[in-house]
Design a protein around this motif. Structure first.
Motif, PDB file in Angstrom:
ATOM      1  N   ALA A 133       0.711  -1.100  -0.060  1.00  0.00           N
ATOM      2  CA  ALA A 133      -0.144  -0.082   0.023  1.00  0.00           C
ATOM      3  C   ALA A 133       1.005   1.301  -0.046  1.00  0.00           C
ATOM      4  CB  ALA A 133      -0.955  -0.022   1.078  1.00  0.00           C
ATOM      5  N   PRO A 134       0.267   2.374  -0.437  1.00  0.00           N
ATOM      6  CA  PRO A 134       1.214   3.648  -0.551  1.00  0.00           C
ATOM      7  C   PRO A 134       1.676   3.948   0.803  1.00  0.00           C
ATOM      8  CG  PRO A 134      -0.892   4.003  -1.695  1.00  0.00           C
ATOM      9  CD  PRO A 134      -1.096   2.568  -0.939  1.00  0.00           C
ATOM     10  N   ASN A 152      -1.258 -26.851  -9.986  1.00  0.00           N
ATOM     11  CA  ASN A 152       0.343 -27.184 -10.380  1.00  0.00           C
ATOM     12  C   ASN A 152       0.776 -27.422 -11.696  1.00  0.00           C
ATOM     13  OD1 ASN A 152       0.810 -26.984  -7.495  1.00  0.00           O
ATOM     14  ND2 ASN A 152       0.101 -28.893  -6.898  1.00  0.00           N
ATOM     15  N   ALA A 153      -0.169 -28.196 -12.455  1.00  0.00           N
ATOM     16  CA  ALA A 153      -0.047 -28.306 -13.745  1.00  0.00           C
ATOM     17  C   ALA A 153       0.363 -27.168 -14.754  1.00  0.00           C
ATOM     18  CB  ALA A 153      -1.086 -29.341 -14.616  1.00  0.00           C
ATOM     19  N   LYS A 154      -0.167 -26.146 -14.547  1.00  0.00           N
ATOM     20  CA  LYS A 154       0.068 -24.891 -15.295  1.00  0.00           C
ATOM     21  C   LYS A 154       0.762 -24.061 -14.518  1.00  0.00           C
ATOM     22  CE  LYS A 154      -4.639 -25.348 -17.572  1.00  0.00           C
ATOM     23  NZ  LYS A 154      -5.820 -24.730 -17.781  1.00  0.00           N
ATOM     24  N   ASN A 155       1.518 -24.270 -13.174  1.00  0.00           N
ATOM     25  CA  ASN A 155       2.366 -23.433 -12.207  1.00  0.00           C
ATOM     26  C   ASN A 155       1.426 -22.100 -12.216  1.00  0.00           C
ATOM     27  OD1 ASN A 155       4.408 -25.185 -12.341  1.00  0.00           O
ATOM     28  ND2 ASN A 155       5.390 -24.393 -14.334  1.00  0.00           N
ATOM     29  N   THR A 156       0.384 -22.198 -11.823  1.00  0.00           N
ATOM     30  CA  THR A 156      -0.467 -20.991 -11.565  1.00  0.00           C
ATOM     31  C   THR A 156      -0.952 -21.019 -10.160  1.00  0.00           C
ATOM     32  OG1 THR A 156      -0.982 -21.007 -13.890  1.00  0.00           O
ATOM     33  CG2 THR A 156      -2.441 -19.828 -12.443  1.00  0.00           C
ATOM     34  N   VAL A 157      -0.852 -19.743  -9.584  1.00  0.00           N
ATOM     35  CA  VAL A 157      -1.646 -19.472  -8.274  1.00  0.00           C
ATOM     36  C   VAL A 157      -2.426 -18.611  -8.639  1.00  0.00           C
ATOM     37  CG1 VAL A 157       0.193 -20.264  -6.809  1.00  0.00           C
ATOM     38  CG2 VAL A 157      -0.012 -17.842  -7.602  1.00  0.00           C
ATOM     39  N   PHE A 158      -3.790 -18.780  -7.458  1.00  0.00           N
ATOM     40  CA  PHE A 158      -4.880 -17.977  -7.757  1.00  0.00           C
ATOM     41  C   PHE A 158      -5.081 -17.239  -6.197  1.00  0.00           C
ATOM     42  CE2 PHE A 158      -6.249 -19.453 -11.891  1.00  0.00           C
ATOM     43  CZ  PHE A 158      -5.758 -20.819 -11.869  1.00  0.00           C
ATOM     44  N   LEU A 159      -5.809 -16.149  -6.203  1.00  0.00           N
ATOM     45  CA  LEU A 159      -5.921 -15.381  -4.844  1.00  0.00           C
ATOM     46  C   LEU A 159      -7.603 -14.963  -4.783  1.00  0.00           C
ATOM     47  CD1 LEU A 159      -5.029 -14.960  -2.263  1.00  0.00           C
ATOM     48  CD2 LEU A 159      -4.563 -12.356  -2.791  1.00  0.00           C
ATOM     49  N   GLN A 160      -8.304 -15.659  -4.367  1.00  0.00           N
ATOM     50  CA  GLN A 160      -9.779 -15.230  -4.358  1.00  0.00           C
ATOM     51  C   GLN A 160      -9.950 -14.394  -2.984  1.00  0.00           C
ATOM     52  OE1 GLN A 160     -12.529 -16.109  -6.600  1.00  0.00           O
ATOM     53  NE2 GLN A 160     -13.463 -14.533  -5.205  1.00  0.00           N
ATOM     54  N   MET A 161     -10.404 -13.062  -3.468  1.00  0.00           N
ATOM     55  CA  MET A 161     -10.377 -12.113  -2.313  1.00  0.00           C
ATOM     56  C   MET A 161     -11.852 -11.782  -2.188  1.00  0.00           C
ATOM     57  SD  MET A 161      -7.251  -9.647  -3.266  1.00  0.00           S
ATOM     58  CE  MET A 161      -8.068  -8.978  -4.923  1.00  0.00           C
ATOM     59  N   ASN A 162     -12.518 -11.847  -1.089  1.00  0.00           N
ATOM     60  CA  ASN A 162     -13.894 -11.921  -0.774  1.00  0.00           C
ATOM     61  C   ASN A 162     -14.072 -10.757   0.473  1.00  0.00           C
ATOM     62  OD1 ASN A 162     -14.618 -13.857  -2.637  1.00  0.00           O
ATOM     63  ND2 ASN A 162     -14.496 -15.285  -1.197  1.00  0.00           N
ATOM     64  N   SER A 163     -15.081 -10.030   0.506  1.00  0.00           N
ATOM     65  CA  SER A 163     -15.180  -9.203   1.611  1.00  0.00           C
ATOM     66  C   SER A 163     -14.232  -8.192   1.790  1.00  0.00           C
ATOM     67  CB  SER A 163     -15.433  -9.981   2.940  1.00  0.00           C
ATOM     68  OG  SER A 163     -16.544 -10.835   3.032  1.00  0.00           O
ATOM     69  N   LEU A 164     -14.054  -7.738   0.571  1.00  0.00           N
ATOM     70  CA  LEU A 164     -12.952  -6.744   0.401  1.00  0.00           C
ATOM     71  C   LEU A 164     -13.174  -5.372   1.231  1.00  0.00           C
ATOM     72  CD1 LEU A 164     -12.206  -7.267  -3.445  1.00  0.00           C
ATOM     73  CD2 LEU A 164     -10.415  -7.081  -1.543  1.00  0.00           C
ATOM     74  N   LYS A 165     -11.968  -4.972   1.632  1.00  0.00           N
ATOM     75  CA  LYS A 165     -12.133  -3.798   2.576  1.00  0.00           C
ATOM     76  C   LYS A 165     -11.389  -2.771   2.008  1.00  0.00           C
ATOM     77  CE  LYS A 165     -12.465  -6.604   6.764  1.00  0.00           C
ATOM     78  NZ  LYS A 165     -11.732  -7.002   8.168  1.00  0.00           N
ATOM     79  N   PRO A 166     -11.553  -1.550   2.264  1.00  0.00           N
ATOM     80  CA  PRO A 166     -10.805  -0.278   1.798  1.00  0.00           C
ATOM     81  C   PRO A 166      -9.278  -0.651   2.013  1.00  0.00           C
ATOM     82  CG  PRO A 166     -12.832   0.537   2.561  1.00  0.00           C
ATOM     83  CD  PRO A 166     -12.754  -0.647   2.859  1.00  0.00           C
ATOM     84  N   GLU A 167      -9.016  -1.149   3.330  1.00  0.00           N
ATOM     85  CA  GLU A 167      -7.576  -1.368   3.611  1.00  0.00           C
ATOM     86  C   GLU A 167      -7.077  -2.356   2.779  1.00  0.00           C
ATOM     87  OE1 GLU A 167     -10.309  -1.177   5.630  1.00  0.00           O
ATOM     88  OE2 GLU A 167     -10.111  -2.635   7.454  1.00  0.00           O
ATOM     89  N   ASP A 168      -7.753  -3.001   2.054  1.00  0.00           N
ATOM     90  CA  ASP A 168      -7.019  -3.962   1.285  1.00  0.00           C
ATOM     91  C   ASP A 168      -6.593  -3.530  -0.076  1.00  0.00           C
ATOM     92  OD1 ASP A 168      -9.705  -6.335   2.107  1.00  0.00           O
ATOM     93  OD2 ASP A 168      -7.744  -6.372   2.625  1.00  0.00           O
TER      94      ASP A 168
END
Length: 123
Positions: free
Chosen positions: A40-41, A73-89
Motif C-alpha cells: 500500500a502507499p 500445479n500442472a499450469k504453474n499457476t496460483v490464484f487469490l480469491q479475495m472476498n469481503s474486500l475492505k478499503p484497507e485491502d
C-alpha cells in the motif's frame, strides 16, 4: 529466465470480490514456494498468502477467512480469491515465486516477482 504474469485486479466496492491469477513460465524445474504480497502507499510490502516450501499455506492475519489461495500445479499457476474486500485491502498486489530453474546444464534457485496489479477497494 522465469516470467510471472498476473491478471485480475481493478476497482471494487467494499464487500465485493476479486480474483487474481499468476502464471509462472520458463525453464522451471520445480517451484518451492509461490504466493502473493501487497504494498500500500507509504507502507512496506507484506505477505498476503502463500504456499510455502513445506507445501502448507500461510495467510496474513488481516485476510484470514476472507482470502483463499489456490493453485494449479500442472499450469504453474496460483490464484487469490479475495472476498469481503475492505478499503484497507487497497494496494498493489505482487506474485512471488521461489523456483529452481534450468540454467544451461545446471539448476539455479531464484526468486521472481510479477509486475504488480492494482487492487482498489472504494465506494
Amino acid at each position: 529466465q522465469v516470467q510471472l504474469v498476473e491478471s485480475g485486479g481493478g476497482l471494487v466496492q467494499p464487500g465485493g470480490s476479486l480474483r487474481l491469477s499468476c502464471a509462472a513460465s520458463g525453464t522451471i524445474i520445480t517451484i518451492y514456494a509461490m504466493g502473493w504480497y501487497r504494498q500500500a502507499p507509504g507502507k512496506q510490502r507484506e505477505l498476503v498468502a502463500t504456499f510455502t516450501s513445506s507445501d502448507t499455506t500461510n495467510y496474513a492475519d488481516s485476510v484470514k477467512g476472507r482470502f483463499t489461495i489456490s493453485r494449479d500445479n500442472a499450469k504453474n499457476t496460483v490464484f487469490l480469491q479475495m472476498n469481503s474486500l475492505k478499503p484497507e485491502d487497497t494496494a498493489v498486489y505482487y506474485c512471488n515465486a521461489d523456483v529452481l530453474e534450468l540454467k544451461s546444464t545446471y539448476g539455479s534457485r531464484n526468486t521472481y516477482w510479477s509486475q504488480g496489479t492494482q487492487v482498489t477497494v472504494s465506494s
